[in-house]
Write an enzyme that holds these catalytic residues in place. Structure first.
Site, PDB file in Angstrom:
ATOM      1  N   LYS A  26      57.913  51.129 -40.471  1.00 23.11           N
ATOM      2  CA  LYS A  26      58.938  51.139 -39.423  1.00 23.11           C
ATOM      3  C   LYS A  26      60.271  50.686 -39.982  1.00 23.11           C
ATOM      4  CE  LYS A  26      55.831  49.190 -36.104  1.00 23.11           C
ATOM      5  NZ  LYS A  26      55.713  47.886 -36.764  1.00 23.11           N
ATOM      6  N   LYS A  51      60.026  41.742 -48.636  1.00 24.69           N
ATOM      7  CA  LYS A  51      60.982  41.611 -47.539  1.00 24.69           C
ATOM      8  C   LYS A  51      62.150  40.698 -47.925  1.00 24.69           C
ATOM      9  CE  LYS A  51      57.875  42.714 -43.776  1.00 24.69           C
ATOM     10  NZ  LYS A  51      57.283  42.331 -42.509  1.00 24.69           N
ATOM     11  N   LYS A 111      54.853  52.843 -48.833  1.00 24.94           N
ATOM     12  CA  LYS A 111      54.092  53.119 -47.621  1.00 24.94           C
ATOM     13  C   LYS A 111      55.034  53.505 -46.487  1.00 24.94           C
ATOM     14  CE  LYS A 111      53.841  48.753 -45.183  1.00 24.94           C
ATOM     15  NZ  LYS A 111      53.606  48.551 -43.801  1.00 24.94           N
TER      16      LYS A 111
END
Ligand code: AQP
Length: 353
Positions: free
Chosen positions: A217, A133, A214
């Protein structure tokens, strides 16, 4: 672990019981975007299954975690309500579980600080989700680094025995266990050390266009992400266009055939079989993609119908969240107070517990 005849038994004590005591189950989901098939197969489907047994289940929309990356306030508010409604539509009956928002129970943030004081800088630095992230974020907040400590607080606050999550949460769960054990060793037996419950099939649903990532969202991949709100035609189309490979053999081998293996895992998770069993039914990619699309569209039909009803009555959603928060706070308060006492914080006359 729950309370039987008013006595709380430690993990060791449980082994000698002639009956299997009720287990406490807890898990959470971020209101960061649209709920997708990975969330359903990796987590929410198992949350719903837990309601069929004797377990005491608490599920939380972790809105404080969503703040680690700046959000538009109106969008966060709307997504939080929408995700709550989708969870109910998936089968999380608020009469049979406790469904609530993290920010409605202040004990999460309070224990979160204590967990930050218990986790080490080195442990948090090793979290792979932080590294991913950090590399994608425009603004790297301090909370992006520390949120696994808040996640540990979310779990430990409920004397949780079992945490049903997808495979991507394995490392965070290990951290929560390590923090609990460290706290217990320093300050005396305070927290239940939780186990994870990661499903055998569907634990890591991959993006249909980028099968090495993966489904997520926050990954900007509209054609690779199957949303729970996608209409049947869109679902079928996304599967039809799923990236596979050029060797043409239907075989479950995630390392060398990630796209095909992902389709096999999805169909296996939806039909209750193993990926190898599903592979035995196909010799070509086309029929596998078509059957996958139809099976998923069929799975989502009733969820979408129920979601449409719930969306028409937002007041009912606010009401269920209020009741959920009251129930959750009643469990969390005494656990927080137990941790505060163990640490040597002086109890205030107004403090809970
Ligand atoms: N692809 C997936 N396959 C299986 N399980 C998954 N989960 C998430 N993605 C998959 C599980 O869903 C639960 C909620 O996780 P989340 O709120 O972190 O969902 P997300 O889609 O991963 O959301 P974000 O915002 O995109 O988060 P990051 O950036 O962390 O991936 C968890 O139990 C998770 O394991």
């Amino acid at each position: 672990m729950n309370y039987i005849i008013g006595i709380r038994l430690g993990r060791m004590g449980r082994r000698w019981l002639p009956w299997q005591p009720m287990a406490r189950v807890f898990s959470g989901i971020q209101p960061t975007g649209d709920l997708h098939l990975g969330n359903l197969l990796g987590a929410v489907q198992n949350w719903v299954q837990a309601l069929d047994g004797e377990d005491d289940a608490l599920y939380c929309v972790v809105d404080l975690h969503a703040l680690t990356i700046p959000k538009d306030p109106a969008e966060l508010r709307a997504k939080t309500i929408e995700i709550t409604q989708l969870l109910v539509a998936c089968g999380l009956d608020p009469q049979r579980c406790t469904l609530f928002l993290q920010s409605h129970v202040p004990a999460h943030a309070e224990l979160g600080w204590i967990m930050e004081c218990t986790a080490s800088y080195g442990e948090l630095s090793r979290m792979t989700q932080f590294k991913d992230k950090r590399d994608r974020a425009e603004f790297v907040s301090a909370a992006l680094f520390t949120y696994p400590a808040l996640q540990a607080a979310d779990i430990l606050l409920y004397d949780t025995d079992r945490v049903p999550v997808g495979d991507d949460q394995r490392q965070h769960l290990e951290l929560a266990r390590d923090i609990a054990e460290r706290f217990n060793a320093r300050y005396g037996d305070t927290f239940v050390v939780p186990e994870h419950a990661i499903p055998a099939v569907g634990a890591r649903v991959m993006d249909l266009q980028r099968p090495d990532s993966k489904m997520s969202k926050s990954l900007d991949s509209p054609q690779g992400t199957v949303l729970l709100t996608d209409d049947p035609a869109a679902v079928v189309k996304k599967f039809k266009r799923a990236v596979t490979d050029s060797d043409g053999e239907v075989r479950f081998d995630p390392a060398t055939k990630p796209g095909v293996s992902n389709l096999l895992s999805i169909l296996a998770a939806v039909s209750g079989r193993t990926p190898d069993e599903v592979a035995g039914d196909y010799s070509q990619y086309g029929p596998l993609k078509a059957d996958c699309g139809e099976a998923v569209a069929e799975l989502l039909g009733p969820v979408q119908a129920r979601f449409a009803e719930l969306r028409d009555d937002p007041a009912a959603t606010h009401e269920l969240l209020m009741l959920g928060a009251e129930k959750a706070a009643a469990v969390a308060g005494p656990v927080l107070a137990r941790a505060q006492r163990a640490l040597g914080l002086v109890p205030s006359l107004t403090r809970r517990g």
